[in-house]
Scaffold this motif. Structure first.
Motif, PDB file in Angstrom:
ATOM      1  N   ILE A 101       1.352  -1.285   0.201  1.00  0.00           N
ATOM      2  CA  ILE A 101      -0.253  -0.057   0.044  1.00  0.00           C
ATOM      3  C   ILE A 101       0.874   1.054  -0.425  1.00  0.00           C
ATOM      4  N   ARG A 102       0.622   1.977  -1.137  1.00  0.00           N
ATOM      5  CA  ARG A 102       1.728   3.354  -0.838  1.00  0.00           C
ATOM      6  C   ARG A 102       1.187   4.068  -0.183  1.00  0.00           C
ATOM      7  N   ALA A 103       2.136   4.991   0.549  1.00  0.00           N
ATOM      8  CA  ALA A 103       1.700   6.145   1.246  1.00  0.00           C
ATOM      9  C   ALA A 103       1.141   7.542   1.032  1.00  0.00           C
ATOM     10  N   ASP A 104       0.672   7.942   1.257  1.00  0.00           N
ATOM     11  CA  ASP A 104      -0.173   8.449   0.788  1.00  0.00           C
ATOM     12  C   ASP A 104      -1.320   8.800   0.124  1.00  0.00           C
ATOM     13  N   ALA A 105      -1.823   7.525  -0.700  1.00  0.00           N
ATOM     14  CA  ALA A 105      -2.935   7.242  -1.759  1.00  0.00           C
ATOM     15  C   ALA A 105      -3.836   6.756  -1.423  1.00  0.00           C
ATOM     16  N   LEU A 106      -5.127   6.805  -1.496  1.00  0.00           N
ATOM     17  CA  LEU A 106      -6.206   6.018  -1.145  1.00  0.00           C
ATOM     18  C   LEU A 106      -7.000   5.375  -2.317  1.00  0.00           C
ATOM     19  N   GLN A 107      -6.907   3.665  -2.005  1.00  0.00           N
ATOM     20  CA  GLN A 107      -7.523   2.390  -2.594  1.00  0.00           C
ATOM     21  C   GLN A 107      -8.818   2.102  -2.472  1.00  0.00           C
ATOM     22  N   LEU A 123       2.665  -6.943   7.703  1.00  0.00           N
ATOM     23  CA  LEU A 123       3.934  -7.194   8.130  1.00  0.00           C
ATOM     24  C   LEU A 123       4.443  -5.805   8.302  1.00  0.00           C
ATOM     25  N   THR A 124       4.978  -5.084   7.284  1.00  0.00           N
ATOM     26  CA  THR A 124       5.029  -3.594   7.626  1.00  0.00           C
ATOM     27  C   THR A 124       4.802  -2.532   7.866  1.00  0.00           C
ATOM     28  N   GLY A 125       5.310  -1.640   8.137  1.00  0.00           N
ATOM     29  CA  GLY A 125       4.184  -0.226   7.996  1.00  0.00           C
ATOM     30  C   GLY A 125       2.836   0.223   8.546  1.00  0.00           C
ATOM     31  N   THR A 126       2.080   0.807   8.891  1.00  0.00           N
ATOM     32  CA  THR A 126       1.223   0.926   8.812  1.00  0.00           C
ATOM     33  C   THR A 126       0.090   1.080   8.638  1.00  0.00           C
ATOM     34  N   ALA A 127      -1.244   0.350   8.283  1.00  0.00           N
ATOM     35  CA  ALA A 127      -1.997   0.529   7.022  1.00  0.00           C
ATOM     36  C   ALA A 127      -3.763   0.913   8.235  1.00  0.00           C
ATOM     37  N   ARG A 128      -4.664   1.646   7.208  1.00  0.00           N
ATOM     38  CA  ARG A 128      -5.678   1.883   7.655  1.00  0.00           C
ATOM     39  C   ARG A 128      -6.918   1.054   6.426  1.00  0.00           C
ATOM     40  N   LEU A 136      -9.909  -0.177   9.967  1.00  0.00           N
ATOM     41  CA  LEU A 136      -9.230   0.200  10.676  1.00  0.00           C
ATOM     42  C   LEU A 136      -7.855   0.593  10.628  1.00  0.00           C
ATOM     43  N   LEU A 137      -6.945   1.686  11.756  1.00  0.00           N
ATOM     44  CA  LEU A 137      -5.342   1.523  11.622  1.00  0.00           C
ATOM     45  C   LEU A 137      -4.629   0.167  12.625  1.00  0.00           C
ATOM     46  N   LEU A 138      -3.911  -0.450  11.466  1.00  0.00           N
ATOM     47  CA  LEU A 138      -3.319  -1.772  11.492  1.00  0.00           C
ATOM     48  C   LEU A 138      -1.636  -1.538  11.628  1.00  0.00           C
ATOM     49  N   HIS A 139      -1.016  -1.676  12.975  1.00  0.00           N
ATOM     50  CA  HIS A 139       0.821  -1.753  12.788  1.00  0.00           C
ATOM     51  C   HIS A 139       1.013  -3.463  12.312  1.00  0.00           C
ATOM     52  N   ALA A 156      -2.010   3.843   3.263  1.00  0.00           N
ATOM     53  CA  ALA A 156      -0.939   4.135   4.659  1.00  0.00           C
ATOM     54  C   ALA A 156      -0.232   4.983   4.575  1.00  0.00           C
ATOM     55  N   PRO A 157      -0.928   5.888   6.008  1.00  0.00           N
ATOM     56  CA  PRO A 157      -0.649   6.614   6.376  1.00  0.00           C
ATOM     57  C   PRO A 157       0.277   7.896   6.638  1.00  0.00           C
ATOM     58  N   SER A 158       1.290   6.750   6.518  1.00  0.00           N
ATOM     59  CA  SER A 158       3.082   6.869   7.396  1.00  0.00           C
ATOM     60  C   SER A 158       4.150   6.196   6.715  1.00  0.00           C
ATOM     61  N   GLY A 159       4.632   6.134   5.362  1.00  0.00           N
ATOM     62  CA  GLY A 159       4.408   5.058   4.824  1.00  0.00           C
ATOM     63  C   GLY A 159       4.073   4.423   3.794  1.00  0.00           C
TER      64      GLY A 159
END
Length: 174
Positions: A101-107, A123-128, A136-139, A156-159
């Motif tokens: 999921i690329r940062a700062d884009a919404l699917q 697996l890595t990063g944070t995803a909504r 939900l916001l998942l780490h 992906a709100p932060s990377g």
């Protein structure tokens, strides 16, 4: 055979098996007839959104036009996906995707067939992720599941975020 050729051939084959005209599939999927013709001839690379619109209109899972044996990356507005596996039993088709999921884009994904469910493991990063009405916001290390027969989102709100996505489509009995 490249991805565009593979997908185009399979879409045309499914359309003809179902006795659906090019115009009718264009109408059902809200994809322009010219675009659909270019996709079927392999002259246009499909996006994730286009493939979901076509497979939804044809009543098949996304893996109905992709191959896990020859994985290729399909990209959408915010998601890059590679089909890793497809399993089918009497009740459902389950697809396994490795996604970024690329940062700062919404699917924004439209609803899938009734009864479809999705599960994601970050697996890595944070995803909504999840239903558009209540994502939900998942780490990293967290997971969730949701009914995918409603509009849903990936962000992906932060990377960039890496994840494994499972999509389970119930077998449509006629």
């Amino acid at each position: 055979m490249g991805l565009a050729d593979q997908v185009g051939h399979r879409v045309r084959e499914l359309r003809k098996e179902q006795g659906v005209s090019l115009s009718e599939l264009a109408r059902r999927s809200a994809i322009g007839k010219g675009t659909l013709s270019e996709l079927e001839s392999g002259r246009r690379n499909p996006t994730l959104e286009t493939l979901y619109a076509l497979t939804r209109a044809l009543g098949v899972p996304l893996s109905g036009v992709l191959s896990a044996a020859d994985p290729a990356r399909i990209s959408g507005e915010a998601v890059d996906a590679v089909l890793m596996d497809r399993t089918e039993d009497a009740d459902a088709v389950t697809e396994v995707f490795r996604i970024r999921i690329r940062a700062d884009a919404l699917q924004e994904s439209a609803a899938h067939a009734p009864g479809t469910e999705e599960r994601i493991v970050v697996l890595t990063g944070t995803a909504r992720v999840g239903p558009a009405s209540s994502p939900l916001l998942l780490h990293a290390g967290e997971q969730t599941a949701w009914p995918a027969d409603v509009p849903h989102v990936y962000e992906a709100p932060s990377g960039d975020a890496e994840a494994v996505l499972f999509v389970r489509y119930p077998v449509q009995r006629h």
